[in-house]
Write a protein that holds these residues in place. Structure first.
Motif, PDB file in Angstrom:
ATOM      1  N   ALA A 130       8.574 -38.339   0.845  1.00  0.00           N
ATOM      2  CA  ALA A 130       7.033 -38.093   0.929  1.00  0.00           C
ATOM      3  C   ALA A 130       6.197 -38.779   1.784  1.00  0.00           C
ATOM      4  N   SER A 131       5.157 -38.087   1.905  1.00  0.00           N
ATOM      5  CA  SER A 131       4.093 -38.971   3.011  1.00  0.00           C
ATOM      6  C   SER A 131       2.786 -38.640   2.218  1.00  0.00           C
ATOM      7  N   LEU A 132       1.666 -39.460   2.547  1.00  0.00           N
ATOM      8  CA  LEU A 132       0.437 -39.405   2.190  1.00  0.00           C
ATOM      9  C   LEU A 132      -0.499 -39.213   3.435  1.00  0.00           C
ATOM     10  N   GLU A 133      -1.336 -38.163   3.365  1.00  0.00           N
ATOM     11  CA  GLU A 133      -2.007 -37.790   4.635  1.00  0.00           C
ATOM     12  C   GLU A 133      -3.584 -37.583   4.053  1.00  0.00           C
ATOM     13  N   ASP A 134      -4.426 -38.326   4.847  1.00  0.00           N
ATOM     14  CA  ASP A 134      -5.861 -38.349   4.418  1.00  0.00           C
ATOM     15  C   ASP A 134      -6.362 -37.161   5.532  1.00  0.00           C
ATOM     16  N   GLU A 135      -7.296 -36.255   4.740  1.00  0.00           N
ATOM     17  CA  GLU A 135      -7.605 -35.018   5.621  1.00  0.00           C
ATOM     18  C   GLU A 135      -9.222 -35.067   5.288  1.00  0.00           C
ATOM     19  N   PRO A 136      -9.861 -34.946   6.307  1.00  0.00           N
ATOM     20  CA  PRO A 136     -11.337 -34.647   6.166  1.00  0.00           C
ATOM     21  C   PRO A 136     -11.773 -33.589   5.128  1.00  0.00           C
ATOM     22  N   PRO A 137     -12.758 -33.749   4.387  1.00  0.00           N
ATOM     23  CA  PRO A 137     -13.834 -34.882   4.427  1.00  0.00           C
ATOM     24  C   PRO A 137     -13.180 -35.968   3.723  1.00  0.00           C
ATOM     25  N   TYR A 138     -13.301 -37.082   4.190  1.00  0.00           N
ATOM     26  CA  TYR A 138     -12.701 -38.238   3.685  1.00  0.00           C
ATOM     27  C   TYR A 138     -13.602 -38.789   2.355  1.00  0.00           C
ATOM     28  N   SER A 139     -13.043 -39.331   1.289  1.00  0.00           N
ATOM     29  CA  SER A 139     -13.622 -39.769   0.380  1.00  0.00           C
ATOM     30  C   SER A 139     -13.331 -41.271   0.244  1.00  0.00           C
ATOM     31  N   GLU A 140     -14.201 -41.965  -0.529  1.00  0.00           N
ATOM     32  CA  GLU A 140     -14.352 -43.351  -0.883  1.00  0.00           C
ATOM     33  C   GLU A 140     -13.860 -43.587  -2.355  1.00  0.00           C
ATOM     34  N   ASP A 141     -13.314 -42.787  -3.038  1.00  0.00           N
ATOM     35  CA  ASP A 141     -13.283 -42.848  -4.416  1.00  0.00           C
ATOM     36  C   ASP A 141     -11.590 -43.318  -4.622  1.00  0.00           C
ATOM     37  N   ARG A 142     -11.200 -43.649  -5.780  1.00  0.00           N
ATOM     38  CA  ARG A 142     -10.033 -43.993  -6.238  1.00  0.00           C
ATOM     39  C   ARG A 142      -9.288 -43.266  -7.350  1.00  0.00           C
ATOM     40  N   VAL A 143      -8.221 -42.547  -7.105  1.00  0.00           N
ATOM     41  CA  VAL A 143      -7.862 -41.708  -8.346  1.00  0.00           C
ATOM     42  C   VAL A 143      -6.234 -41.965  -8.289  1.00  0.00           C
ATOM     43  N   ILE A 144      -5.590 -41.412  -9.323  1.00  0.00           N
ATOM     44  CA  ILE A 144      -4.122 -41.238  -9.539  1.00  0.00           C
ATOM     45  C   ILE A 144      -3.675 -39.982  -9.270  1.00  0.00           C
ATOM     46  N   THR A 145      -2.726 -39.905  -8.406  1.00  0.00           N
ATOM     47  CA  THR A 145      -2.308 -38.489  -8.247  1.00  0.00           C
ATOM     48  C   THR A 145      -0.977 -38.421  -8.815  1.00  0.00           C
ATOM     49  N   THR A 146      -0.548 -37.263  -9.441  1.00  0.00           N
ATOM     50  CA  THR A 146       0.619 -37.217 -10.160  1.00  0.00           C
ATOM     51  C   THR A 146       1.282 -35.937  -9.341  1.00  0.00           C
ATOM     52  N   LEU A 147       2.728 -36.150  -8.954  1.00  0.00           N
ATOM     53  CA  LEU A 147       3.546 -35.163  -8.406  1.00  0.00           C
ATOM     54  C   LEU A 147       4.535 -34.818  -9.295  1.00  0.00           C
ATOM     55  N   LEU A 148       4.636 -33.428  -9.908  1.00  0.00           N
ATOM     56  CA  LEU A 148       5.834 -32.974 -10.669  1.00  0.00           C
ATOM     57  C   LEU A 148       6.800 -32.202  -9.976  1.00  0.00           C
ATOM     58  N   ILE A 149       7.975 -32.613 -10.092  1.00  0.00           N
ATOM     59  CA  ILE A 149       9.155 -31.853  -9.479  1.00  0.00           C
ATOM     60  C   ILE A 149      10.173 -31.400 -10.327  1.00  0.00           C
ATOM     61  N   ARG A 150      10.246 -29.973 -10.417  1.00  0.00           N
ATOM     62  CA  ARG A 150      11.179 -29.266 -11.145  1.00  0.00           C
ATOM     63  C   ARG A 150      12.616 -29.203 -10.583  1.00  0.00           C
ATOM     64  N   VAL A 151      13.554 -29.635 -11.401  1.00  0.00           N
ATOM     65  CA  VAL A 151      14.990 -29.479 -10.599  1.00  0.00           C
ATOM     66  C   VAL A 151      15.734 -28.868 -11.612  1.00  0.00           C
ATOM     67  N   THR A 152      16.708 -27.842 -11.014  1.00  0.00           N
ATOM     68  CA  THR A 152      17.653 -27.245 -12.081  1.00  0.00           C
ATOM     69  C   THR A 152      18.767 -27.734 -11.783  1.00  0.00           C
ATOM     70  N   ARG A 153      19.121 -28.126 -12.938  1.00  0.00           N
ATOM     71  CA  ARG A 153      20.436 -29.160 -13.029  1.00  0.00           C
ATOM     72  C   ARG A 153      21.710 -28.497 -12.573  1.00  0.00           C
ATOM     73  N   THR A 154      22.245 -29.266 -11.553  1.00  0.00           N
ATOM     74  CA  THR A 154      23.649 -28.810 -10.899  1.00  0.00           C
ATOM     75  C   THR A 154      24.810 -29.524 -11.504  1.00  0.00           C
ATOM     76  N   ARG A 155      24.412 -30.459 -12.503  1.00  0.00           N
ATOM     77  CA  ARG A 155      25.641 -31.173 -13.235  1.00  0.00           C
ATOM     78  C   ARG A 155      25.210 -31.122 -14.702  1.00  0.00           C
TER      79      ARG A 155
ATOM     80  N   ARG B 266      -3.617 -36.457   0.497  1.00  0.00           N
ATOM     81  CA  ARG B 266      -2.724 -35.274   0.016  1.00  0.00           C
ATOM     82  C   ARG B 266      -1.234 -35.743   0.028  1.00  0.00           C
ATOM     83  N   VAL B 267      -0.426 -35.328  -0.859  1.00  0.00           N
ATOM     84  CA  VAL B 267       0.879 -35.642  -0.798  1.00  0.00           C
ATOM     85  C   VAL B 267       1.962 -34.623  -0.255  1.00  0.00           C
ATOM     86  N   ARG B 268       2.604 -34.824   0.595  1.00  0.00           N
ATOM     87  CA  ARG B 268       3.248 -33.813   1.383  1.00  0.00           C
ATOM     88  C   ARG B 268       4.886 -34.271   0.955  1.00  0.00           C
ATOM     89  N   VAL B 269       5.806 -33.297   0.772  1.00  0.00           N
ATOM     90  CA  VAL B 269       7.138 -33.467   0.369  1.00  0.00           C
ATOM     91  C   VAL B 269       8.176 -32.673   1.229  1.00  0.00           C
TER      92      VAL B 269
END
Length: 119
Positions: A71-96, A54-57
């Motif tokens: 950010a940090s990556l944390e592996d939580e049980p139950p652990y898996s052996e697969d490989r994936v692509i994880t995408t994190l989307l961050i919405r930012v309100t423009r301040t400029r 899991r990605v923590r921000v």
């Protein structure tokens, strides 16, 4: 592991990180609810990790130069052996009037520290 980061200023540009339209429905809805006149997205993709990770921000900060994502990556049980692509989307309100030049990601993984950037 592979890393990708980008700033997205309009909905058309979202195809760069989902070229085949495989994104989950909730991610697509998140993008559709983004008002690109007032907001932009930070996109972070991490490839080659386990689906149990899991990605923590804890922090996102904006300057004229960078959108910085801590950010940090944390592996939580139950652990898996697969490989994936994880995408994190961050919405930012423009301040400029303009969006920062780059996105900088500082990622902690098992005591290691990775830094990567994107436009």
């Amino acid at each position: 592991m592979q890393f990708y980061a980008a700033l997205v200023e309009d909905e058309t540009a979202t195809n760069a990180f989902d070229p085949h339209g495989l994104m989950e429905t909730n991610a697509r809805e998140f993008i559709e609810r983004t008002d690109f006149r007032r907001q932009y997205l930070g996109v972070v993709q991490i490839g080659g990790i386990n689906s149990s990770m899991r990605v923590r921000v804890p922090d996102v900060s904006e300057s004229t130069v960078n959108l910085t994502v801590i950010a940090s990556l944390e592996d939580e049980p139950p652990y898996s052996e697969d490989r994936v692509i994880t995408t994190l989307l961050i919405r930012v309100t423009r301040t400029r009037q303009t969006v920062p030049d780059n996105i900088r990601v500082e990622l902690s993984i098992d005591g290691r520290h990775e830094v990567f950037t994107g436009d």
